[in-house]
Design an enzyme around this catalytic site. Structure first.
Site, PDB file in Angstrom:
ATOM      1  N   ARG A 125       7.238  19.463  51.721  1.00  0.00           N
ATOM      2  CA  ARG A 125       7.814  18.309  52.127  1.00  0.00           C
ATOM      3  C   ARG A 125       8.635  18.508  49.827  1.00  0.00           C
ATOM      4  O   ARG A 125       7.511  18.426  48.956  1.00  0.00           O
ATOM      5  CB  ARG A 125       7.262  17.052  51.555  1.00  0.00           C
ATOM      6  N   CYS A 129      16.361  18.195  45.191  1.00  0.00           N
ATOM      7  CA  CYS A 129      16.128  17.479  44.453  1.00  0.00           C
ATOM      8  C   CYS A 129      16.908  16.562  44.405  1.00  0.00           C
ATOM      9  O   CYS A 129      18.085  16.209  44.538  1.00  0.00           O
ATOM     10  CB  CYS A 129      17.225  18.847  43.116  1.00  0.00           C
ATOM     11  N   ASN A 163       8.553   8.999  49.936  1.00  0.00           N
ATOM     12  CA  ASN A 163       7.480   8.929  50.027  1.00  0.00           C
ATOM     13  C   ASN A 163       7.474   9.793  49.188  1.00  0.00           C
ATOM     14  O   ASN A 163       8.056  10.914  48.722  1.00  0.00           O
ATOM     15  CB  ASN A 163       6.774   9.706  51.851  1.00  0.00           C
ATOM     16  N   GLU A 164       6.512   8.824  48.415  1.00  0.00           N
ATOM     17  CA  GLU A 164       5.695   9.324  47.509  1.00  0.00           C
ATOM     18  C   GLU A 164       6.235   9.999  45.782  1.00  0.00           C
ATOM     19  O   GLU A 164       6.300  11.605  45.696  1.00  0.00           O
ATOM     20  CB  GLU A 164       4.444   9.851  47.821  1.00  0.00           C
ATOM     21  N   CYS A 172      12.838  20.104  37.755  1.00  0.00           N
ATOM     22  CA  CYS A 172      13.382  20.642  38.648  1.00  0.00           C
ATOM     23  C   CYS A 172      14.980  21.236  37.690  1.00  0.00           C
ATOM     24  O   CYS A 172      15.440  19.776  36.524  1.00  0.00           O
ATOM     25  CB  CYS A 172      14.561  20.211  39.971  1.00  0.00           C
ATOM     26  N   CYS A 174      17.716  23.007  38.811  1.00  0.00           N
ATOM     27  CA  CYS A 174      18.610  23.489  39.499  1.00  0.00           C
ATOM     28  C   CYS A 174      19.595  23.740  38.288  1.00  0.00           C
ATOM     29  O   CYS A 174      19.955  22.719  37.939  1.00  0.00           O
ATOM     30  CB  CYS A 174      18.874  23.256  40.829  1.00  0.00           C
ATOM     31  N   CYS A 177      20.919  19.852  38.235  1.00  0.00           N
ATOM     32  CA  CYS A 177      20.111  19.311  36.793  1.00  0.00           C
ATOM     33  C   CYS A 177      21.030  20.072  35.552  1.00  0.00           C
ATOM     34  O   CYS A 177      20.641  18.619  35.086  1.00  0.00           O
ATOM     35  CB  CYS A 177      18.522  19.463  36.620  1.00  0.00           C
ATOM     36  N   GLU A 323      -0.739   3.243  51.963  1.00  0.00           N
ATOM     37  CA  GLU A 323      -2.052   4.762  52.073  1.00  0.00           C
ATOM     38  C   GLU A 323      -3.333   4.342  51.433  1.00  0.00           C
ATOM     39  O   GLU A 323      -3.570   4.524  50.511  1.00  0.00           O
ATOM     40  CB  GLU A 323      -1.663   5.645  52.313  1.00  0.00           C
ATOM     41  N   GLU A 372      -1.984  19.332  57.824  1.00  0.00           N
ATOM     42  CA  GLU A 372      -2.708  18.363  56.833  1.00  0.00           C
ATOM     43  C   GLU A 372      -3.433  18.036  58.624  1.00  0.00           C
ATOM     44  O   GLU A 372      -4.044  16.593  59.094  1.00  0.00           O
ATOM     45  CB  GLU A 372      -2.291  16.823  56.151  1.00  0.00           C
ATOM     46  N   TYR A 374      -6.485  18.447  58.506  1.00  0.00           N
ATOM     47  CA  TYR A 374      -7.587  17.563  58.699  1.00  0.00           C
ATOM     48  C   TYR A 374      -7.382  16.762  57.152  1.00  0.00           C
ATOM     49  O   TYR A 374      -8.147  16.572  57.248  1.00  0.00           O
ATOM     50  CB  TYR A 374      -7.932  19.195  57.810  1.00  0.00           C
TER      51      TYR A 374
HETATM   52 ZN   LIG Z   1      18.053  19.382  40.401  1.00  0.00          ZN
END
Ligand SMILES: [Zn+2]
Length: 682
Positions: A125, A129, A163-164, A172, A174, A177, A323, A372, A374
């Site tokens: 996950r 970019c 998410n987060e 990054c 790339c 970028c 969370e 995940e 566990y």
């Molecule tokens: Zn990038």
């Protein structure tokens, strides 16, 4: 109208509560992982645990759009309706933390390139970019499609973006970028000469002829790098994450302006103060076990978590916990300790005590497969309700009772510690082996927390209203705006504590030519005559008694300040180490060493004494946490026993324990992992 919101949006400041009409309580839920025949029983169990909110779909892009252009939203529509029938409304998520394989295959350029030059493969996950044109386009497209599909769904009350952001990966390099980074610099500096001047490229013949000369920083480039360039790269990373989110927020608000929009942090190289400008409230994912499992004592662990919660609250002022640890988290080579009975509930109350108005326990049920397997939820893999479920059930019932008293209150703080992610990034660019300003400040936060003082963090861009003591913990960069704000704060009667190395650089991360502390010299009434590292090896500080310095020393030369403490040892023997200046109606303390474990206690004592700040309570054991939430209606005193022993608290102000609906006098017994919330009026 959104049934979970009330009133109008309030200005962004550290005393702003969320405008919720209910305490959000529930869990992130992943119906896509389970057979539909299980959904109704889940809904029934959630209702019995007094859930009113679930969060869904943050990792479900492959379910929502199995192939490009095919929308499959019926699963979540069905679950929304089912859960809605049992009293739970939905926070949906834009699913961009996990782009589906068809997207990364059609557009391999969306995958991040790590600073070592290697491109991420699909399969985890946060591997795309935020600057990628294709990824942004598809992010806007799936957000728009979902927003339109759910715009009329009465069970959807709000959204979480992505998410987060920046969890796991934040960097990054790339090719995209590279282009975007140059654009970012061109917008900022206008001309390459301005960039050359700001960065000091005369050093090591770095001078650039045009913006296309500027390269994005890879790891292991030859030699040490330019700290101004590195800071601008970190600013660029924050910029692309904020922009990525903003594009999604626009789509959501266009489809239904009544929704609230949140995001869940907090991670590196992201200016959450800036990010929060587009949000209704900020989320903080709170996993205490990351700290508690290695903390030397329960009190030390609780102090760490308190600091993280206060840090999270400083950005938007308001806070929910999308969370909140609901079982041992396990990934890769680690598995947390299982929360002991009462611990999960205690952690939830700690979040409330630090300003959260929503608790979603991660996660509803432990997943049977994937990375995940566990990361344990309220229910185990077999869906049997056990003690963690029963504990959540107790929380749900209690939060429903507490809502009327709690909502609309904010956390009271007397001591504000300045914190900004940008200052930490500036420090990381050339750290000299010293801790970041936040890492250093956490020691002071811990000392004040242990002393039961009302302490928190405040962003430099925020107002300093209500603070009796304000701390500048080694913030190297300073501009005239901050210097003027600090001066105004002191002139009006505030007490300011300035740590060593503050105001030694401009906002380009370049060292100033004036004698330190530069723009704060007049305010502090001193100059710094000599500095160096590791004073603990050679010197001590004499402040009534001998105390330890740590990490850094500065020999001070008072201009108008008076000397509070002097150095002992070597050639600096007898020279000023700590000073006090009176400015207007206020005071400025300058401390010529670093905030660290060895120094935090004496610096905290000195500062609260000078600022005449009183603790919230006295004679309270270290394991018992004390905070206050307040509004014009009155004050709520939170008492949380993080220890394994019962404690009798004496000298309480008295009032009504709103958790147990019982009057409380001057004395209260608090069992291990138990909580009391006392309405004490004014
Ligand atoms: Zn990038």
């Amino acid at each position: 109208m959104n049934p979970y919101l009330r009133g109008k949006p309030l200005p962004q400041t550290h005393t702003r509560p969320p405008r919720l009409s209910t305490i959000l309580f529930g869990a992130p839920y992943y119906p896509e992982h389970w057979d539909p025949s299980m959904w109704e029983r889940d809904a029934q169990l959630m209702a019995k645990a007094h859930f009113n909110t679930v969060r869904m779909a943050e990792f479900a892009w492959d379910r929502l759009e199995p192939r490009k252009g095919t929308s499959a939203f019926s699963l979540f529509k069905e679950v929304n309706a089912l859960l809605g029938g049992y009293g739970s409304r939905t926070i949906l998520c834009t699913p961009t933390a996990t782009p589906p394989r068809w997207l990364t295959r059609a557009h391999p350029e969306v995958l991040r390139v790590m600073p070592d030059g290697r491109r991420c493969t699909h399969g985890s996950r946060q591997h795309a970019c935020y600057a990628s044109e294709a990824f942004r386009r598809h992010g806007r497209r799936i957000t728009r499609a979902m927003a339109q599909a759910f715009a009329q769904d009465p069970n959807v009350v709000g959204w979480q973006t992505d998410n987060e952001l920046n969890c796991g990966f934040s960097e990054c390099v790339c090719p995209n970028c590279q282009v975007e980074y140059r654009r970012f610099l061109k917008r900022k500096y206008g001309s390459i000469d301005a960039l050359n001047g700001a960065w000091g490229t005369a050093f090591w013949a770095l001078t650039y002829g045009d913006f296309d000369d500027v390269e994005i920083p890879y790891e292991r480039r030859p030699g040490s790098e330019n700290p101004s360039a590195r800071l601008d790269y970190y600013r660029y990373l924050s910029h692309i994450a904020v922009r990525f989110q903003r594009e999604q927020v626009r789509e959501l608000r266009r489809a239904n302006p009544d929704w609230f929009v949140i995001h869940n942090g907090i991670f590196q190289h992201l200016d959450y103060y800036e990010l929060s400008k587009d949000l209704d409230f900020l989320g903080f994912d709170n996993y205490p076990a990351f700290r508690l499992d290695t903390a030397p004592t329960k009190a030390e662990g609780a102090a760490c978590i308190a600091s993280r919660l206060d840090q999270a609250r400083s950005y938007a002022g308001n806070l929910i916990v999308p969370e909140q640890q609901g079982g041992p988290g396990g990934q890769k080579a680690y598995l947390h300790d299982n929360p002991r009975p009462g611990e999960m509930r205690l952690w939830s109350y700690q979040s409330l005590a630090h300003g959260a108005d929503g608790i979603l326990h991660f996660r509803w049920r432990t997943c049977r497969f994937g990375a995940e397997e566990y990361w344990c939820g309220i229910l185990d893999h077999d869906s049997v309700p056990r003690r963690r479920y029963r504990e959540a059930q107790q929380e749900g019932a209690e939060f429903a009772r507490l809502a009327a008293d709690l909502l609309g209150t904010h956390v009271h703080i007397d001591v504000g510690i300045l914190h900004s992610p940008e200052q930490d990034d500036a420090h990381r660019a050339l750290s000299l082996g010293l801790p970041t300003p936040l890492e250093a400040a956490e020691h002071l936060h811990r000392a004040l927390w242990m002393g039961k003082f009302a302490v928190g963090y405040v962003n430099p861009a925020d107002g300093f209203h209500g603070l009796k003591l304000l701390v500048v913990p080694h913030l190297a960069m300073c501009d005239q705006e901050l210097a003027s704000k600090l001066t105004h704060y002191v002139e009006k009667g505030g007490t300011l504590l300035i740590g060593a190395r503050s105001a030694t650089k401009n906002m380009d991360n370049v060292v100033i030519e004036e004698t330190p502390p530069g723009l704060l010299r007049d305010l502090a009434g001193i100059t710094v005559e000599e500095y160096g590292k590791r004073p603990e090896r050679h010197y001590r500080i004499i402040l009534e008694q001998e105390v330890m310095p740590a990490l850094w020393y500065e020999v001070l030369q008072p201009t108008v300040a008076k000397v509070l403490a002097t150095w002992r040892g070597g050639h600096i023997d007898g020279q000023p180490a700590v000073t006090l200046a009176t400015v207007g109606e206020g005071k400025v303390i300058y401390v010529g060493t670093y905030l660290a474990r060895e120094t935090a206690d004496w610096i905290a004592r000195l500062a609260v004494q000078q600022a005449a700040v009183e603790p919230l309570l006295t004679d309270v054991p270290s394991a018992v946490e004390v905070t206050i939430r307040e509004s014009e209606r009155g004050k709520l005193l939170f008492l949380l026993n993080h220890g394994d022993q019962p404690h009798t608290l004496r000298g309480l102000p008295g009032g009504l324990d709103i958790l147990h609906n019982e009057p409380v006098g001057e004395e209260l017994q608090l069992a291990p992992r138990q909580v009391a919330i006392i309405a004490i009026g004014d």
